[in-house]
Write an enzyme that holds these catalytic residues in place. Sequence first.
Site, PDB file in Angstrom:
ATOM      1  N   THR A  34       0.794  -1.157  -0.079  1.00  0.00           N
ATOM      2  CA  THR A  34      -0.174   0.417  -0.052  1.00  0.00           C
ATOM      3  C   THR A  34       0.712   1.524   0.509  1.00  0.00           C
ATOM      4  O   THR A  34       0.846   1.917  -0.411  1.00  0.00           O
ATOM      5  CB  THR A  34      -0.978   0.542   1.635  1.00  0.00           C
ATOM      6  OG1 THR A  34       0.073  -0.467   2.835  1.00  0.00           O
ATOM      7  CG2 THR A  34      -1.750  -1.373   1.257  1.00  0.00           C
ATOM      8  N   GLY A 127      13.986  -9.997   8.154  1.00  0.00           N
ATOM      9  CA  GLY A 127      12.915  -9.078   7.068  1.00  0.00           C
ATOM     10  C   GLY A 127      12.563  -8.157   9.000  1.00  0.00           C
ATOM     11  O   GLY A 127      10.765  -8.350   9.041  1.00  0.00           O
ATOM     12  N   LEU A 128      13.348  -8.277   9.958  1.00  0.00           N
ATOM     13  CA  LEU A 128      12.284  -6.886  11.038  1.00  0.00           C
ATOM     14  C   LEU A 128      13.056  -6.376  11.322  1.00  0.00           C
ATOM     15  O   LEU A 128      12.402  -5.597  12.432  1.00  0.00           O
ATOM     16  CB  LEU A 128      13.086  -8.000  12.562  1.00  0.00           C
ATOM     17  CG  LEU A 128      11.922 -10.077  12.782  1.00  0.00           C
ATOM     18  CD1 LEU A 128      12.913 -10.557  13.455  1.00  0.00           C
ATOM     19  CD2 LEU A 128      10.545  -8.876  12.580  1.00  0.00           C
ATOM     20  N   SER A 129      14.321  -5.586  10.544  1.00  0.00           N
ATOM     21  CA  SER A 129      14.519  -4.604  10.057  1.00  0.00           C
ATOM     22  C   SER A 129      15.386  -4.264  11.198  1.00  0.00           C
ATOM     23  O   SER A 129      14.874  -2.881  11.905  1.00  0.00           O
ATOM     24  CB  SER A 129      13.403  -2.993   9.555  1.00  0.00           C
ATOM     25  OG  SER A 129      13.754  -2.271   9.139  1.00  0.00           O
ATOM     26  N   ASP A 175       9.448   1.170   7.839  1.00  0.00           N
ATOM     27  CA  ASP A 175      10.653   0.560   8.493  1.00  0.00           C
ATOM     28  C   ASP A 175      10.856   1.791   9.639  1.00  0.00           C
ATOM     29  O   ASP A 175      10.499   0.857  10.425  1.00  0.00           O
ATOM     30  CB  ASP A 175      11.864   0.073   8.044  1.00  0.00           C
ATOM     31  CG  ASP A 175      11.648  -1.294   7.741  1.00  0.00           C
ATOM     32  OD1 ASP A 175      10.015  -1.179   6.924  1.00  0.00           O
ATOM     33  OD2 ASP A 175      12.458  -1.149   6.394  1.00  0.00           O
TER      34      ASP A 175
HETATM   35  P1  ADP Z   1      17.009  -6.417   8.176  1.00  0.00           P
HETATM   36  O1  ADP Z   1      16.808  -4.492   8.292  1.00  0.00           O
HETATM   37  O2  ADP Z   1      15.785  -6.672   7.268  1.00  0.00           O
HETATM   38  O3  ADP Z   1      17.439  -6.926   8.913  1.00  0.00           O
HETATM   39  P2  ADP Z   1      19.229  -5.352   5.952  1.00  0.00           P
HETATM   40  O4  ADP Z   1      19.864  -6.241   5.234  1.00  0.00           O
HETATM   41  O5  ADP Z   1      17.842  -4.279   5.821  1.00  0.00           O
HETATM   42  O6  ADP Z   1      18.139  -6.985   6.737  1.00  0.00           O
HETATM   43  O7  ADP Z   1      19.601  -5.094   7.191  1.00  0.00           O
HETATM   44  C1  ADP Z   1      20.954  -5.716   8.458  1.00  0.00           C
HETATM   45  C2  ADP Z   1      22.346  -5.570   8.274  1.00  0.00           C
HETATM   46  O8  ADP Z   1      21.932  -4.230   8.985  1.00  0.00           O
HETATM   47  C3  ADP Z   1      23.464  -6.215   8.193  1.00  0.00           C
HETATM   48  O9  ADP Z   1      23.637  -6.597   7.494  1.00  0.00           O
HETATM   49  C4  ADP Z   1      24.255  -5.494   8.808  1.00  0.00           C
HETATM   50  O10 ADP Z   1      25.309  -4.653   8.155  1.00  0.00           O
HETATM   51  C5  ADP Z   1      23.391  -4.217   9.599  1.00  0.00           C
HETATM   52  N1  ADP Z   1      23.665  -4.513  11.038  1.00  0.00           N
HETATM   53  C6  ADP Z   1      22.268  -5.019  11.902  1.00  0.00           C
HETATM   54  N2  ADP Z   1      22.333  -5.218  13.241  1.00  0.00           N
HETATM   55  C7  ADP Z   1      23.580  -4.610  13.812  1.00  0.00           C
HETATM   56  C8  ADP Z   1      24.203  -4.572  14.970  1.00  0.00           C
HETATM   57  N3  ADP Z   1      24.167  -5.206  15.741  1.00  0.00           N
HETATM   58  N4  ADP Z   1      25.967  -4.512  14.623  1.00  0.00           N
HETATM   59  C9  ADP Z   1      26.493  -3.827  13.319  1.00  0.00           C
HETATM   60  N5  ADP Z   1      25.217  -3.774  11.649  1.00  0.00           N
HETATM   61  C10 ADP Z   1      24.100  -4.605  12.086  1.00  0.00           C
HETATM   62 MG    MG Z   2      16.656  -3.768   6.512  1.00  0.00          MG
END
Ligand code: ADP
Ligand code: MG
Length: 382
Positions: A34, A127-129, A175
């Site tokens: 949406t 997928g939990l951002s 998100d």
């Molecule tokens: P989602 O948002 O669905 O979890 P994304 O690919 O959009 O997946 O984002 C994931 C990215 O965010 C990871 O590859 C990393 O680069 C960053 N990230 C997530 N959690 C952490 C963390 N605790 N420390 C450092 N980077 C993180």
């Molecule tokens: Mg993401």
Amino acid sequence: MKEKISAAFAKTFGRAPTVVTRAPGRIEFIGNHTDYNGGPVLGASIDRGVCVAVAPRDDARWRFASDYRGAIGEPLDLPAGEPARQSGNGGWTNYPLGVLAALPAFDLRRPEGFDFLAMSDLPAGSGLSSSAAIELASALAFLELTAQHPDRTTLVQIGKHAENHFVGVPCGILDQGVSGFGKADHLVHIDCRTPSFDTVPLPQGVHFWVFNTHTKHALVDGLYAARHRECMDAAKALGVDLLVQATPGALDAAHDRMTETVHLRARHVIEEIERVRATVHALQFNQLPEVGRLLTASHRSSQKLFENSTPELDFLVDTLTARPDVLGARLSGGGFGGAVMAMTGPDFDRRAANAVVDAYHQRFGACPDVLHMQTGDGAAVL
Ligand code: ADP
Ligand code: MG
């Protein structure tokens, strides 16, 4: 969490942090495709997130560490100034660097030097951002460190700017909006056209279970683009800018001005917008079974009209909704693979979840990841 990250910060940088922040992950509750049609979406901020701790430095260095790869390693040591994109092991720093890169676009200053640590109980890439969570936790930390206090909407836009322009992911506002405006026992309602944000109470005792299939359609980017194009074609045939301006009646009347496929896509979006509105209404009257019914109806529409479901996601929704302790279930996110979320009461437990996983395993020979969560508060300085 504050004590834990403060102790880890002291171990990594040899002193205490001056600011600790936290921002949650989110579930797309209802409102499937949406957003780019100018419609509303409902999201839930969850009780898992990313914490960031920072302390200022006076030598114009930015030092970044995180628990992203398990143990906290040597910090990445960068010169302060114009952020440069990182690759390899330091690739995760593009999220906080993207926030730093965004600040001047909002007339905000960057901190001159700092030590930075991120720690998370939110799985990345599920997928939990986690990306929005680390962006918002970072933005709040940098702003607190420099004593700047823009409004929430600006905070959310900074996160989105970082993701769109520096990381290079063309995500919508869901998100960051949910991570920024989230509240325990509430859903975040976003009018994506403005965009504007508010919250809707959710009865206490609602549980969420996310089943991540880790499947992804090989052509997902092209399929997204095709759905976007079909929606815009439908809007054009209806004589409106965006499908949010069209009604089911107008769509029926325009049936012969569009292909059958375009008509199905538009029907999904227009009815999904109605379902989001009906969900808000049902929540105002505490009608949880009706909310559950709308969630499952959203999935059936994805399955049959928008055709962004998969046999794996359909199987999970069928298996989950056959249980009396599940209120409703739907694919969550863009579709073409990914995850299903179920809204349940407190009776659905780990054993029930395992039974769903076993059935899925028998059918597909693989196991989805299962995460249990409830709602939680939005981004905050701790
Ligand atoms: P989602 O948002 O669905 O979890 P994304 O690919 O959009 O997946 O984002 C994931 C990215 O965010 C990871 O590859 C990393 O680069 C960053 N990230 C997530 N959690 C952490 C963390 N605790 N420390 C450092 N980077 C993180
Ligand atoms: Mg993401």
